[in-house]
Enzyme design. Sequence first.
Site, mmCIF file in Angstrom:
data_model
loop_
_atom_site.group_PDB
_atom_site.id
_atom_site.type_symbol
_atom_site.label_atom_id
_atom_site.label_comp_id
_atom_site.label_asym_id
_atom_site.label_seq_id
_atom_site.Cartn_x
_atom_site.Cartn_y
_atom_site.Cartn_z
ATOM 1 N N LYS A 43 -33.742 7.392 25.781
ATOM 2 C CA LYS A 43 -34.761 6.562 24.886
ATOM 3 C C LYS A 43 -34.665 6.945 23.661
ATOM 4 O O LYS A 43 -34.845 8.190 23.445
ATOM 5 C CB LYS A 43 -36.197 6.575 25.506
ATOM 6 C CG LYS A 43 -36.993 5.422 25.283
ATOM 7 C CD LYS A 43 -36.515 4.176 26.126
ATOM 8 C CE LYS A 43 -37.593 3.211 26.646
ATOM 9 N NZ LYS A 43 -37.216 2.180 27.336
ATOM 10 N N THR A 59 -35.197 5.025 31.472
ATOM 11 C CA THR A 59 -35.384 5.550 30.211
ATOM 12 C C THR A 59 -36.998 5.105 29.781
ATOM 13 O O THR A 59 -37.485 5.803 29.095
ATOM 14 C CB THR A 59 -34.512 4.650 29.173
ATOM 15 O OG1 THR A 59 -35.052 3.298 29.018
ATOM 16 C CG2 THR A 59 -33.149 4.776 29.377
ATOM 17 N N ASP A 60 -37.524 4.505 30.664
ATOM 18 C CA ASP A 60 -38.983 4.229 30.583
ATOM 19 C C ASP A 60 -39.517 5.479 30.770
ATOM 20 O O ASP A 60 -40.741 5.732 30.259
ATOM 21 C CB ASP A 60 -39.412 2.979 31.409
ATOM 22 C CG ASP A 60 -40.811 2.588 31.282
ATOM 23 O OD1 ASP A 60 -40.963 2.056 29.887
ATOM 24 O OD2 ASP A 60 -41.850 2.725 32.008
ATOM 25 N N VAL A 92 -21.256 19.609 -7.501
ATOM 26 C CA VAL A 92 -21.939 19.427 -6.217
ATOM 27 C C VAL A 92 -21.501 20.487 -5.072
ATOM 28 O O VAL A 92 -22.241 21.150 -4.472
ATOM 29 C CB VAL A 92 -22.140 18.132 -5.482
ATOM 30 C CG1 VAL A 92 -22.622 18.150 -4.378
ATOM 31 C CG2 VAL A 92 -22.421 17.047 -6.489
ATOM 32 N N GLN A 93 -20.203 20.788 -5.134
ATOM 33 C CA GLN A 93 -19.611 21.544 -4.146
ATOM 34 C C GLN A 93 -20.041 22.968 -4.406
ATOM 35 O O GLN A 93 -20.713 23.836 -3.267
ATOM 36 C CB GLN A 93 -18.134 21.623 -4.256
ATOM 37 C CG GLN A 93 -17.411 20.461 -3.492
ATOM 38 C CD GLN A 93 -17.223 19.293 -4.626
ATOM 39 O OE1 GLN A 93 -17.985 19.033 -5.323
ATOM 40 N NE2 GLN A 93 -16.279 18.451 -4.406
ATOM 41 N N ARG A 139 -24.250 15.959 -17.424
ATOM 42 C CA ARG A 139 -24.460 14.726 -16.681
ATOM 43 C C ARG A 139 -25.640 14.617 -15.921
ATOM 44 O O ARG A 139 -26.330 15.899 -15.904
ATOM 45 C CB ARG A 139 -23.206 14.458 -15.876
ATOM 46 C CG ARG A 139 -23.296 15.519 -14.816
ATOM 47 C CD ARG A 139 -22.115 15.176 -13.791
ATOM 48 N NE ARG A 139 -21.895 16.221 -12.630
ATOM 49 C CZ ARG A 139 -21.175 15.913 -11.515
ATOM 50 N NH1 ARG A 139 -20.553 14.949 -11.269
ATOM 51 N NH2 ARG A 139 -21.180 16.905 -10.588
ATOM 52 N N HIS A 159 -24.437 8.423 -8.651
ATOM 53 C CA HIS A 159 -23.690 8.216 -9.997
ATOM 54 C C HIS A 159 -24.851 7.655 -10.819
ATOM 55 O O HIS A 159 -25.338 6.317 -10.649
ATOM 56 C CB HIS A 159 -22.399 7.842 -10.062
ATOM 57 C CG HIS A 159 -21.425 8.380 -9.085
ATOM 58 N ND1 HIS A 159 -21.146 9.878 -9.191
ATOM 59 C CD2 HIS A 159 -20.756 8.015 -8.105
ATOM 60 C CE1 HIS A 159 -20.317 10.076 -8.171
ATOM 61 N NE2 HIS A 159 -19.940 9.040 -7.666
ATOM 62 N N PHE A 219 -18.869 18.711 -14.781
ATOM 63 C CA PHE A 219 -17.817 18.614 -13.772
ATOM 64 C C PHE A 219 -16.680 18.155 -14.761
ATOM 65 O O PHE A 219 -16.191 17.274 -15.182
ATOM 66 C CB PHE A 219 -18.011 17.252 -13.028
ATOM 67 C CG PHE A 219 -17.041 17.134 -12.159
ATOM 68 C CD1 PHE A 219 -16.960 18.247 -10.969
ATOM 69 C CD2 PHE A 219 -16.098 16.055 -11.995
ATOM 70 C CE1 PHE A 219 -15.978 17.940 -9.964
ATOM 71 C CE2 PHE A 219 -15.237 15.746 -11.004
ATOM 72 C CZ PHE A 219 -15.208 17.124 -10.023
ATOM 73 N N ASN A 235 -23.390 11.914 -4.087
ATOM 74 C CA ASN A 235 -23.324 11.879 -5.401
ATOM 75 C C ASN A 235 -23.874 10.686 -6.034
ATOM 76 O O ASN A 235 -22.751 9.811 -6.006
ATOM 77 C CB ASN A 235 -22.092 12.667 -6.110
ATOM 78 C CG ASN A 235 -22.377 13.163 -7.679
ATOM 79 O OD1 ASN A 235 -23.414 12.857 -8.031
ATOM 80 N ND2 ASN A 235 -21.137 13.598 -8.090
HETATM 81 O O1 LIG Z 1 -19.598 17.511 -8.319
HETATM 82 C C1 LIG Z 1 -18.658 16.481 -8.418
HETATM 83 N N1 LIG Z 1 -17.721 16.708 -7.342
HETATM 84 C C2 LIG Z 1 -16.718 16.091 -6.812
HETATM 85 O O2 LIG Z 1 -15.808 16.378 -6.048
HETATM 86 C C3 LIG Z 1 -16.548 14.753 -7.960
HETATM 87 N N2 LIG Z 1 -15.672 13.922 -7.985
HETATM 88 C C4 LIG Z 1 -16.195 12.934 -8.886
HETATM 89 O O3 LIG Z 1 -15.706 12.043 -9.386
HETATM 90 N N3 LIG Z 1 -17.354 13.435 -9.471
HETATM 91 C C5 LIG Z 1 -17.523 14.677 -9.045
HETATM 92 N N4 LIG Z 1 -18.796 15.687 -9.083
#
Ligand SMILES: O=c1[nH]c(=O)c2[nH]c(=O)[nH]c2[nH]1
Length: 296
Positions: free
Chosen positions: A11, A58-59, A229-230, A178, A258, A161, A256
């Site tokens: 469920k 599932t009940d 971000v990575q 940014r 934008h 970036f 991400n």
């Molecule tokens: O932090 C980021 N990682 C990316 O891999 C990426 N690629 C992108 O276009 N902008 C960003 N920003």
Amino acid sequence: MPSLASARYGKDNVRVYKVSKDAATGVQTVTEMTVCCLLEGAIETSYTTADNSVVVATDSIKNTIYIKAKEHPVNPPELYAAHLAQHFLDRYAHISAAHVKVVVHRWTRMTIDGAPHPHSFFRDGQETRNVEATAARGGAGITIKSGIVGLTVLKSTGSAFHGFVRDEFTTLAETWDRILSTDVDAGWTWKPFADVAAVESGVDRFDRAWEAARNITMKTFANDESASVQNTMYKMCEQILAAEEEIQFANYSLPNKHYFEIDLSWHKGLKNTGKDAEVYAPQSGPNGLIKCEVSR
Ligand SMILES: O=c1[nH]c(=O)c2[nH]c(=O)[nH]c2[nH]1
């Protein structure tokens, strides 16, 4: 000749609310969650030869979700999920694994005239606390993954970036300043537990880890001079692993989201790009999607 390669059933979207009432003070505390419970085992014949004798309806699974919420604490959700998953192995010899997912929704106590209200709450965001627990036979014990989903954050500077691959496919400009925004999906996987008793002993670890992960996520997001971000998410994972010894893996999945600059120079020479940027266009999609899992 076809054969059943894998199967599980149960469920989903079982909504559960539990209240605890302190008779002495009149203070009530509430938990609302959405539960999914799927079973695996010797259930092939229900698919292949219409043999319903192996089917726990599932009940009935839904009923069990309610009954276990009555019988056991629902906090922390890791413990409730472990109790619920283990029940299906204990009760049905032909069930070999039970997968429980619990999504806990926020009900934050109201502050009225400066004081915590005894029985009124508000939804302060779509963020949820998530748990996935699997109980399985054969010495696998109980595996638990905890997480935070839907915590939406934004920083208006402190993110860059640059230095990425530039070739004939590239249009993106490098940036040293940014906007960074995402919906946090963070997870942490615990070392397997032998049984429910092992989950229960030292049960405070689960609230502690959730609070630590939430604080680490926000503090790192806010304070990191983000190169990407990575890199920022990797720093978060490292700290979650450091916070609790029994956590084996930490992971994030971050869109991400934008925010595009808008060139308004065509209108009376308005300056709205680079250092003059103030009005932006938030994008619904496409968005980046960056994921990682970090082990010890
Ligand atoms: O932090 C980021 N990682 C990316 O891999 C990426 N690629 C992108 O276009 N902008 C960003 N920003």
